[in-house]
Scaffold this motif. Structure first.
Motif: not given
Length: 375
Positions: A216-233, A253-262
């Motif tokens: 379902y997520c792969l078929d979604s038209t929404d842009a997928a969130e990508r990993y970032t690490d702006l505060d790299m040390q 990984m949980l961003s699209k299912c944070q609540t049961p309603e999602d």
């Protein structure tokens, strides 16, 4: 019309998903809604799933339909099984209705089998709850306890389990029901030529749910969130994945299912999608809304197509999910929920349809899609 002779509250409290049980004469004066020749006729159809199971030189054999002949059924020890008969046979579909004290989304299908004497499919374990209704003839059943058991392929299309000690050892007669929860080993064979009806209840496992949600997520038209690490040390130990990095990956990984309603859009579509072909009749000339009202005024009643799944969510009452598709019933949830809760639609909804053009438009669309039909 089949009437279940059962104390439903006691059954749910004592047996449902807890332990197997035999319900003698659950259907009093039971008469088969389908005959053996009709079962064979369904097994000849390309779009209907069927199997023939038998032994040959003491080895289990299984063949998949469609079949053009049934010589094996002239011998002992043979079983013909047909899946989703409720999708194709209106009278057999009636046998599912008494079990709607359980959620519709859990009901899988009605499998019907015809067995010659000694016919069966061997000892096995099902990954779903099942009610086995005895039709004509008699069948002997053994059910074991739910314990860890070795399973193996008796044939490429047959999964068996090892021998087990019986906690239920019974002969079923017409109208009797054997209820077996998920995970209990069982085996049955016909004492005389017999018909059995198995109503299975879906219980998707974790892997099935995750796989479906990932699709379902792969078929979604929404842009997928990508990993970032702006505060790299500066990394002193470059081979180590830090705790905050794993936490961030987990968050993504949980961003699209944070609540049961999602989960509602995905699960509604998934669980309402038919697992077997539906017998959808092609509409030659679509009905107009006026024609639908005229049919009601003439005393017509509309029946849901056999095997059609229709559900809604308590958390999101404006959305309907029918055969894998989402519909909106905002402003007329009463009608939308009625369609999902009931098999038949009659004069009780006429005033609502007359008063709400959107409700009438949706119902007319569903009729024209072949999901409800007039009788």
């Amino acid at each position: 019309m089949f009437e279940l002779n059962l104390d439903i509250g006691h059954f749910l409290d004592t047996f449902w998903q807890k332990k197997p049980t035999v319900i003698k004469q659950a259907f009093i004066d039971f008469e088969d809604p389908i005959m053996a020749d009709e079962i064979a006729g369904l097994a000849m159809e390309e779009e209907i799933e069927s199997r023939l199971v038998y032994k040959e030189q003491d080895q289990w054999q299984a063949k998949s339909g469609p079949f053009s002949s049934f010589e094996k059924l002239e011998e002992n020890g043979c079983t013909l099984l047909v899946q989703a008969v409720d999708h194709w046979h209106e009278e057999a579909q009636e046998l599912v209705r008494p079990f709607r004290f359980l959620p519709n989304w859990r009901i899988d299908d009605l499998m019907v089998s015809y067995s010659t004497i000694e016919g069966g499919v061997g000892p096995h374990i099902d990954n779903y709850d099942v009610f086995i209704i005895q039709g004509s003839g008699k069948r002997h059943w053994r059910v074991g306890n739910k314990i860890a058991m070795q399973e193996f392929a008796a044939h490429s299309a047959l999964k068996h389990c090892e021998e087990f000690s019986a906690i239920i050892d019974v002969t079923l007669e017409p109208g009797d029901i054997l209820y077996i929860p998920c995970g209990y080993p069982h085996e049955g064979y016909a004492i005389e030529p017999s018909i059995n009806y198995s109503i299975g209840f879906r219980a998707p496992d974790q892997n099935e749910l995750l796989s479906s949600f990932a699709d379902y997520c792969l078929d979604s038209t929404d842009a997928a969130e990508r990993y970032t690490d702006l505060d790299m040390q500066i990394r002193e130990k470059p081979g180590r994945i830090e705790t905050q990095e794993l936490n961030e990956l987990h968050k993504i990984m949980l961003s699209k299912c944070q609540t049961p309603e999602d989960l509602i859009p995905w699960f509604g579509a998934m669980i309402s999608d038919a697992q077997h072909e539906l017998d959808i009749a092609k509409i030659e000339q679509p009905h107009s809304t006026e024609e639908i009202l005229n049919l009601f005024s003439e005393g017509a009643q509309f029946t849901r197509l056999g095997g059609l799944r229709a559900v809604y969510f308590q958390q999101s009452p404006d959305l309907l999910f029918i055969n894998g598709e989402q519909f909106n019933c905002e402003g007329f949830t009463e009608l939308g929920h009625y369609l999902c809760d009931q098999d038949d639609v009659g004069c009780e909804v006429v005033e609502l349809l007359k008063e709400d053009s959107d409700a009438l438009t949706l119902f007319t669309k569903l009729v024209n899609m072949g999901y409800w039909y007039a009788i």
